[in-house]
Design an enzyme around this catalytic site. Structure first.
Site, mmCIF file in Angstrom:
data_model
loop_
_atom_site.group_PDB
_atom_site.id
_atom_site.type_symbol
_atom_site.label_atom_id
_atom_site.label_comp_id
_atom_site.label_asym_id
_atom_site.label_seq_id
_atom_site.Cartn_x
_atom_site.Cartn_y
_atom_site.Cartn_z
ATOM 1 C CB ILE A 120 -0.943 -0.010 1.226
ATOM 2 C CG1 ILE A 120 -1.934 -1.175 1.073
ATOM 3 C CG2 ILE A 120 -1.691 1.319 1.354
ATOM 4 C CD1 ILE A 120 -2.707 -1.498 2.335
ATOM 5 C CD GLN A 174 11.049 -10.014 10.010
ATOM 6 O OE1 GLN A 174 11.906 -10.388 10.811
ATOM 7 N NE2 GLN A 174 10.356 -10.847 9.260
ATOM 8 C CG HIS A 180 8.702 -8.896 4.010
ATOM 9 N ND1 HIS A 180 8.643 -9.230 5.345
ATOM 10 C CD2 HIS A 180 8.917 -7.566 3.960
ATOM 11 C CE1 HIS A 180 8.794 -8.147 6.072
ATOM 12 N NE2 HIS A 180 8.980 -7.111 5.261
ATOM 13 C CG HIS A 218 10.891 -4.067 1.171
ATOM 14 N ND1 HIS A 218 9.721 -3.344 1.195
ATOM 15 C CD2 HIS A 218 11.043 -4.585 2.412
ATOM 16 C CE1 HIS A 218 9.195 -3.414 2.401
ATOM 17 N NE2 HIS A 218 9.972 -4.160 3.168
#
Ligand SMILES: [Zn+2]
Length: 118
Positions: free
Chosen positions: A30, A92, A98, A100
């Site tokens: 987002i 984190q 994950h 980026h």
């Protein structure tokens, strides 16, 4: 256990999927820090670098390269930063492995490089 990234994997949260296969999912967060900023996650819930298995880690590294190249081309970027955090003190934010992928542009104003504070 509640996990926002597992919710995305299980389609309980709407998201803009960039890539998906049996083991991994890439989506647009987002909060975009640059045009094309993408999060690449393992579908299996593993918290961080210390508990992801070697095979999955190897696959996600190769996939990071592939997706980074595609993002750079798609958005006419001139470079990319690949960022990962493992652990609270490493900043984190979501305890689900994950990576980026941050496409970079001339004069984009971002400075993601390390600064010496010692
Ligand atoms: Zn999870």
């Amino acid at each position: 256990m509640q996990c926002v990234f597992c919710d995305i994997v299980n389609k309980k949260s709407p998201t803009s999927v960039i890539f998906e296969n049996d083991d991994f999912l890439a989506f647009s967060p987002i909060k975009q820090i640059s045009k094309g900023h993408t999060l690449l996650i393992s579908k299996e819930h593993t918290e961080n670098l210390f508990d992801i298995n070697d095979e999955a880690l190897a696959k996600i590294a190769v996939l990071s390269k592939k997706l980074a190249a595609e993002l750079v081309k798609k958005h006419s970027a001139t470079g990319v930063n690949i960022l990962h955090a493992s652990g609270k003190d490493a900043q984190q934010s979501v305890p689900h492995f994950h990576i980026h992928l941050v496409p970079r542009y001339p004069n984009d104003g971002l400075d993601l490089w390390l600064k010496n504070k010692l």
